[in-house]
Scaffold this motif. Structure first.
Motif, PDB file in Angstrom:
ATOM      1  N   LYS A  89       0.985  -1.301   0.258  1.00  0.00           N
ATOM      2  CA  LYS A  89      -0.023  -0.045   0.087  1.00  0.00           C
ATOM      3  C   LYS A  89       0.871   1.231  -0.018  1.00  0.00           C
ATOM      4  O   LYS A  89       0.623   2.332  -0.785  1.00  0.00           O
ATOM      5  CB  LYS A  89      -0.777  -0.107   1.184  1.00  0.00           C
ATOM      6  N   ARG A  90       1.882   1.171   0.926  1.00  0.00           N
ATOM      7  CA  ARG A  90       2.868   2.343   0.954  1.00  0.00           C
ATOM      8  C   ARG A  90       3.713   2.762  -0.580  1.00  0.00           C
ATOM      9  O   ARG A  90       3.841   3.776  -0.989  1.00  0.00           O
ATOM     10  CB  ARG A  90       3.480   2.284   2.234  1.00  0.00           C
ATOM     11  N   LEU A  91       3.896   1.619  -1.047  1.00  0.00           N
ATOM     12  CA  LEU A  91       4.671   1.620  -2.195  1.00  0.00           C
ATOM     13  C   LEU A  91       3.661   2.333  -3.437  1.00  0.00           C
ATOM     14  O   LEU A  91       4.142   3.099  -4.136  1.00  0.00           O
ATOM     15  CB  LEU A  91       5.124   0.191  -2.711  1.00  0.00           C
ATOM     16  N   SER A  92       2.482   1.939  -3.335  1.00  0.00           N
ATOM     17  CA  SER A  92       1.549   2.306  -4.382  1.00  0.00           C
ATOM     18  C   SER A  92       1.249   3.908  -4.248  1.00  0.00           C
ATOM     19  O   SER A  92       1.040   4.689  -5.040  1.00  0.00           O
ATOM     20  CB  SER A  92       0.109   1.483  -4.578  1.00  0.00           C
ATOM     21  N   ILE A  93       1.251   4.223  -2.714  1.00  0.00           N
ATOM     22  CA  ILE A  93       1.014   5.515  -2.440  1.00  0.00           C
ATOM     23  C   ILE A  93       2.205   6.582  -2.905  1.00  0.00           C
ATOM     24  O   ILE A  93       1.931   7.278  -3.544  1.00  0.00           O
ATOM     25  CB  ILE A  93       0.702   5.843  -0.849  1.00  0.00           C
TER      26      ILE A  93
END
Length: 98
Positions: A89-93
Motif C-alpha cells: 500500500k505504501r509503495l503504491s501511494i
C-alpha cells in the motif's frame, strides 16, 4: 525509531541494494536465515515486531529488484508467498505521488 530510519521509497531501496556494503550484507543476511525456513517461523527466529519488519523489508526489496530471487524466496518460505499488504500500500501511494 522504525519510521525515523525507514527507507522512504523504492528508489532509496534500489540505492540500498546497489550499495557496495549494504546490498551484499542484506543478501547474506537473507541467505543465513533461509535454511531455517520450514523448521522455524520468522516469529521464532526474530520475535515481535522484527518478524513483521522482516516481511515488510522482503516485500520492499522484492519490489525494488523483481529479478532478484532472495526476497521472493523469503516471502514464499516464511509467509506462504503473501507479501506485506501495508508495504505494498505504501509503495503504491509513493509511486502515485511521484
Amino acid at each position: 525509531m522504525a519510521q525515523r530510519f525507514a527507507i522512504k521509497d523504492i528508489k532509496e531501496a534500489q540505492a540500498y541494494l546497489a550499495h557496495d556494503v549494504l546490498g551484499p550484507r542484506l543478501r547474506r543476511s537473507v541467505e543465513a536465515v533461509m535454511p531455517h525456513a520450514g523448521s522455524l517461523t520468522a516469529h521464532v527466529i526474530f520475535g515481535t515486531p522484527d518478524d513483521l519488519k522482516f516481511r515488510s523489508s522482503m516485500t520492499l526489496f522484492a519490489a525494488a529488484n523483481p529479478d532478484e530471487p532472495h526476497f521472493y524466496d523469503a516471502i514464499d518460505r516464511f509467509y506462504g508467498g503473501v507479501e506485506d499488504p501495508e508495504t505494498l500500500k505504501r509503495l503504491s501511494i509513493s509511486a502515485s505521488s511521484q
